[in-house]
Write a protein that holds these residues in place. Sequence first.
Motif, PDB file in Angstrom:
ATOM      1  N   VAL A   1      -4.765  -2.849  -1.747  1.00 53.24           N
ATOM      2  CA  VAL A   1      -4.251  -1.814  -2.650  1.00 53.24           C
ATOM      3  C   VAL A   1      -5.231  -1.593  -3.800  1.00 53.24           C
ATOM      4  O   VAL A   1      -4.951  -1.919  -4.949  1.00 53.24           O
ATOM      5  N   PRO A   2      -6.386  -1.029  -3.521  1.00 57.07           N
ATOM      6  CA  PRO A   2      -7.419  -0.884  -4.548  1.00 57.07           C
ATOM      7  C   PRO A   2      -7.032   0.039  -5.690  1.00 57.07           C
ATOM      8  O   PRO A   2      -7.610  -0.048  -6.773  1.00 57.07           O
ATOM      9  N   ALA A   3      -6.079   0.929  -5.494  1.00 58.98           N
ATOM     10  CA  ALA A   3      -5.715   1.869  -6.557  1.00 58.98           C
ATOM     11  C   ALA A   3      -4.705   1.293  -7.536  1.00 58.98           C
ATOM     12  O   ALA A   3      -4.428   1.903  -8.572  1.00 58.98           O
ATOM     13  N   LEU A   4      -4.147   0.124  -7.236  1.00 54.87           N
ATOM     14  CA  LEU A   4      -3.075  -0.417  -8.057  1.00 54.87           C
ATOM     15  C   LEU A   4      -3.533  -0.746  -9.471  1.00 54.87           C
ATOM     16  O   LEU A   4      -2.854  -0.419 -10.446  1.00 54.87           O
ATOM     17  N   ARG A   5      -4.684  -1.382  -9.601  1.00 60.13           N
ATOM     18  CA  ARG A   5      -5.163  -1.796 -10.921  1.00 60.13           C
ATOM     19  C   ARG A   5      -5.353  -0.591 -11.846  1.00 60.13           C
ATOM     20  O   ARG A   5      -4.931  -0.607 -13.012  1.00 60.13           O
ATOM     21  N   GLY A   6      -5.953   0.468 -11.343  1.00 61.53           N
ATOM     22  CA  GLY A   6      -6.136   1.666 -12.162  1.00 61.53           C
ATOM     23  C   GLY A   6      -4.813   2.282 -12.570  1.00 61.53           C
ATOM     24  O   GLY A   6      -4.642   2.732 -13.716  1.00 61.53           O
ATOM     25  N   LEU A   7      -3.864   2.319 -11.649  1.00 63.19           N
ATOM     26  CA  LEU A   7      -2.540   2.848 -11.964  1.00 63.19           C
ATOM     27  C   LEU A   7      -1.878   2.025 -13.055  1.00 63.19           C
ATOM     28  O   LEU A   7      -1.289   2.561 -14.002  1.00 63.19           O
ATOM     29  N   ALA A   8      -1.970   0.690 -12.946  1.00 62.46           N
ATOM     30  CA  ALA A   8      -1.370  -0.179 -13.946  1.00 62.46           C
ATOM     31  C   ALA A   8      -1.994   0.003 -15.320  1.00 62.46           C
ATOM     32  O   ALA A   8      -1.293   0.000 -16.344  1.00 62.46           O
ATOM     33  N   LEU A   9      -3.292   0.228 -15.350  1.00 60.69           N
ATOM     34  CA  LEU A   9      -3.985   0.466 -16.622  1.00 60.69           C
ATOM     35  C   LEU A   9      -3.514   1.773 -17.260  1.00 60.69           C
ATOM     36  O   LEU A   9      -3.243   1.832 -18.454  1.00 60.69           O
ATOM     37  N   ARG A  10      -3.422   2.825 -16.445  1.00 59.87           N
ATOM     38  CA  ARG A  10      -3.023   4.112 -16.978  1.00 59.87           C
ATOM     39  C   ARG A  10      -1.574   4.103 -17.457  1.00 59.87           C
ATOM     40  O   ARG A  10      -1.219   4.790 -18.405  1.00 59.87           O
TER      41      ARG A  10
ATOM     42  N   ARG B   1       7.550   1.265 -14.393  1.00 58.68           N
ATOM     43  CA  ARG B   1       6.713   0.204 -14.965  1.00 58.68           C
ATOM     44  C   ARG B   1       7.041  -1.152 -14.351  1.00 58.68           C
ATOM     45  O   ARG B   1       6.153  -1.977 -14.105  1.00 58.68           O
ATOM     46  N   SER B   2       8.327  -1.392 -14.082  1.00 60.60           N
ATOM     47  CA  SER B   2       8.728  -2.653 -13.468  1.00 60.60           C
ATOM     48  C   SER B   2       8.171  -2.776 -12.050  1.00 60.60           C
ATOM     49  O   SER B   2       7.701  -3.856 -11.647  1.00 60.60           O
ATOM     50  N   LEU B   3       8.204  -1.672 -11.296  1.00 61.93           N
ATOM     51  CA  LEU B   3       7.649  -1.695  -9.949  1.00 61.93           C
ATOM     52  C   LEU B   3       6.154  -1.998  -9.973  1.00 61.93           C
ATOM     53  O   LEU B   3       5.658  -2.806  -9.180  1.00 61.93           O
ATOM     54  N   ILE B   4       5.451  -1.353 -10.890  1.00 56.97           N
ATOM     55  CA  ILE B   4       4.009  -1.582 -10.990  1.00 56.97           C
ATOM     56  C   ILE B   4       3.728  -3.040 -11.351  1.00 56.97           C
ATOM     57  O   ILE B   4       2.825  -3.678 -10.788  1.00 56.97           O
ATOM     58  N   ALA B   5       4.533  -3.578 -12.266  1.00 57.36           N
ATOM     59  CA  ALA B   5       4.350  -4.976 -12.663  1.00 57.36           C
ATOM     60  C   ALA B   5       4.608  -5.927 -11.496  1.00 57.36           C
ATOM     61  O   ALA B   5       3.868  -6.907 -11.299  1.00 57.36           O
ATOM     62  N   ASP B   6       5.644  -5.647 -10.708  1.00 62.91           N
ATOM     63  CA  ASP B   6       5.937  -6.492  -9.542  1.00 62.91           C
ATOM     64  C   ASP B   6       4.794  -6.457  -8.533  1.00 62.91           C
ATOM     65  O   ASP B   6       4.399  -7.496  -7.980  1.00 62.91           O
ATOM     66  N   LEU B   7       4.275  -5.280  -8.293  1.00 68.90           N
ATOM     67  CA  LEU B   7       3.161  -5.148  -7.351  1.00 68.90           C
ATOM     68  C   LEU B   7       1.916  -5.838  -7.882  1.00 68.90           C
ATOM     69  O   LEU B   7       1.163  -6.478  -7.132  1.00 68.90           O
ATOM     70  N   LEU B   8       1.707  -5.720  -9.182  1.00 68.94           N
ATOM     71  CA  LEU B   8       0.524  -6.328  -9.793  1.00 68.94           C
ATOM     72  C   LEU B   8       0.585  -7.850  -9.711  1.00 68.94           C
ATOM     73  O   LEU B   8      -0.440  -8.526  -9.555  1.00 68.94           O
TER      74      LEU B   8
ATOM     75  N   PRO C   1       0.819  -1.218   0.000  1.00 68.45           N
ATOM     76  CA  PRO C   1       0.000   0.000   0.000  1.00 68.45           C
ATOM     77  C   PRO C   1       0.854   1.269   0.000  1.00 68.45           C
ATOM     78  O   PRO C   1       0.549   2.233  -0.715  1.00 68.45           O
ATOM     79  N   GLU C   2       1.915   1.286   0.801  1.00 62.96           N
ATOM     80  CA  GLU C   2       2.794   2.454   0.848  1.00 62.96           C
ATOM     81  C   GLU C   2       3.503   2.657  -0.486  1.00 62.96           C
ATOM     82  O   GLU C   2       3.677   3.791  -0.953  1.00 62.96           O
ATOM     83  N   ALA C   3       3.891   1.548  -1.119  1.00 59.76           N
ATOM     84  CA  ALA C   3       4.537   1.649  -2.426  1.00 59.76           C
ATOM     85  C   ALA C   3       3.603   2.265  -3.445  1.00 59.76           C
ATOM     86  O   ALA C   3       3.992   3.142  -4.232  1.00 59.76           O
ATOM     87  N   VAL C   4       2.352   1.840  -3.433  1.00 58.83           N
ATOM     88  CA  VAL C   4       1.383   2.375  -4.388  1.00 58.83           C
ATOM     89  C   VAL C   4       1.128   3.859  -4.136  1.00 58.83           C
ATOM     90  O   VAL C   4       0.982   4.650  -5.076  1.00 58.83           O
ATOM     91  N   ILE C   5       1.099   4.256  -2.891  1.00 59.79           N
ATOM     92  CA  ILE C   5       0.913   5.677  -2.571  1.00 59.79           C
ATOM     93  C   ILE C   5       2.017   6.517  -3.208  1.00 59.79           C
ATOM     94  O   ILE C   5       1.753   7.558  -3.819  1.00 59.79           O
ATOM     95  N   HIS C   6       3.257   6.040  -3.094  1.00 56.34           N
ATOM     96  CA  HIS C   6       4.364   6.794  -3.695  1.00 56.34           C
ATOM     97  C   HIS C   6       4.299   6.756  -5.224  1.00 56.34           C
ATOM     98  O   HIS C   6       4.640   7.755  -5.885  1.00 56.34           O
ATOM     99  N   LEU C   7       3.859   5.662  -5.792  1.00 53.22           N
ATOM    100  CA  LEU C   7       3.712   5.608  -7.247  1.00 53.22           C
ATOM    101  C   LEU C   7       2.605   6.542  -7.725  1.00 53.22           C
ATOM    102  O   LEU C   7       2.714   7.176  -8.784  1.00 53.22           O
ATOM    103  N   LEU C   8       1.539   6.646  -6.947  1.00 53.71           N
ATOM    104  CA  LEU C   8       0.472   7.589  -7.287  1.00 53.71           C
ATOM    105  C   LEU C   8       0.971   9.031  -7.200  1.00 53.71           C
ATOM    106  O   LEU C   8       0.580   9.880  -8.006  1.00 53.71           O
ATOM    107  N   GLU C   9       1.843   9.300  -6.235  1.00 51.18           N
ATOM    108  CA  GLU C   9       2.437  10.637  -6.139  1.00 51.18           C
ATOM    109  C   GLU C   9       3.354  10.892  -7.335  1.00 51.18           C
ATOM    110  O   GLU C   9       3.404  12.010  -7.863  1.00 51.18           O
ATOM    111  N   THR C  10       4.090   9.856  -7.757  1.00 52.00           N
ATOM    112  CA  THR C  10       4.913   9.992  -8.958  1.00 52.00           C
ATOM    113  C   THR C  10       4.052  10.347 -10.151  1.00 52.00           C
ATOM    114  O   THR C  10       4.379  11.242 -10.938  1.00 52.00           O
TER     115      THR C  10
END
Length: 414
Positions: free
Chosen positions: A400-409, A385-392, A361-370
């Motif tokens: 981490v409900p926001a992860l899927r949307g971030l990965a799509l975008r 992109r690699s970080l998002i793929a690893d989390l996915l 969850p903390e990782a996704v928060i920082h990716l959303l800030e990025t």
Amino acid sequence: MGIQRTAFAARREALGFTQETFARQLKVELSTVGRWERGTLTPQPWRRPRIAKLLQVSLSELDVLLNPAGTELVTRRSSATRREVIADAALITGGIPVDHVPGAGTEEPLRHRMDHTRVSAQVADLHRKYQAARYADVAQRLPSVSEAADALVANGPARRRREALGLQCSVAILTAKLATKRGDGETGLAAAELARVAAEKAEDTFGLAAAAYQRTCALLRTSGMKDSEQIKDAEEIAVSAATALRGQDPQNVTWRGALTLISSIIAARRVDDVEASERLDHADELAQWLGVDGNIGWTAFGPSNVLIHRTSVAVTLHDPRRALATAEQLDITALPTGLNGRQAQFHLDSAWAHTQLAEDPEAVIHLLETERVAPELVRTNPNARSLIADLLARERRLQVPALRGLALRAGVAV
């Protein structure tokens, strides 16, 4: 309502002055510089030679910067002659001889001066957009600005050739940055070499430092983690360029600091924790001497940037706990406005560290800030992109409900 003096502001920024540091040099209030740039206040005639000196322009060029819309601003000046104004200013600024005041005694056609001023403002605007992580905009406009700078070198007045070469160098630096950012180290290296050639012709010490910095970055991009020869070459360039800068003025200190920071990353690539730490400490000493998060030469060098690099060194050494402990010392919102790319790097490094510790969850928060500060970077940066793929790959949607949307975008998921 005042006339926005965007070229005036761009020139100030291109020389590494914030409004605050510019005001300090002129011994005026910070708000005064802001009012000058918004066009609600015009500098008094006796201040203008000092302003022109700081901006490295002639008095006539300064008039163009202060009067961008062709109003009657110049004719509303006091009745004092130009030489009288310069003589008065010489007393205020420490007795500068009239013949050494920028613009004194020159009858150069205004057309040429306006061309240089316009291209300089365009180059500064592109550097500013690059730091704001607006890479597509930079890539679209870069060819025409490069062509204009080349034309000034080829066809401009001989007495302004060094200035034109400086602009040519700055454009090549920008080209190298963009290519390296996009993962094309070879093009970045070629562009950095063009910058070096232009800087040598202009006898521009800091242009050479900038070219060395970009050659280092490009070599690191083209080398693998274990490519010792490439890493050795990059390190030699950075360390030699830093050693060659011996002055104690802000520009020398800034470029020594910037080159020392990139050499700390190289030491970490060699897994030399001791050397990396020593270089970070030296860079910190230089930053503390500087005292501000400046942006001389578009380096963003200062105390905050040292902390960002400490975090990156910890990431390079694969030490997530140290990376997070260092990141906690930094108030990223305190960075000067517009340094979106630096903010994004901080958030990417923090996201990596949290990912390594399975703190998704903390990782996704920082990716959303990025994504918030630099959306183009998330879509194009291989590390993001690699970080998002690893989390996915280990996704737990309830946590981490926001992860899927971030990965799509980001184009990582379909």
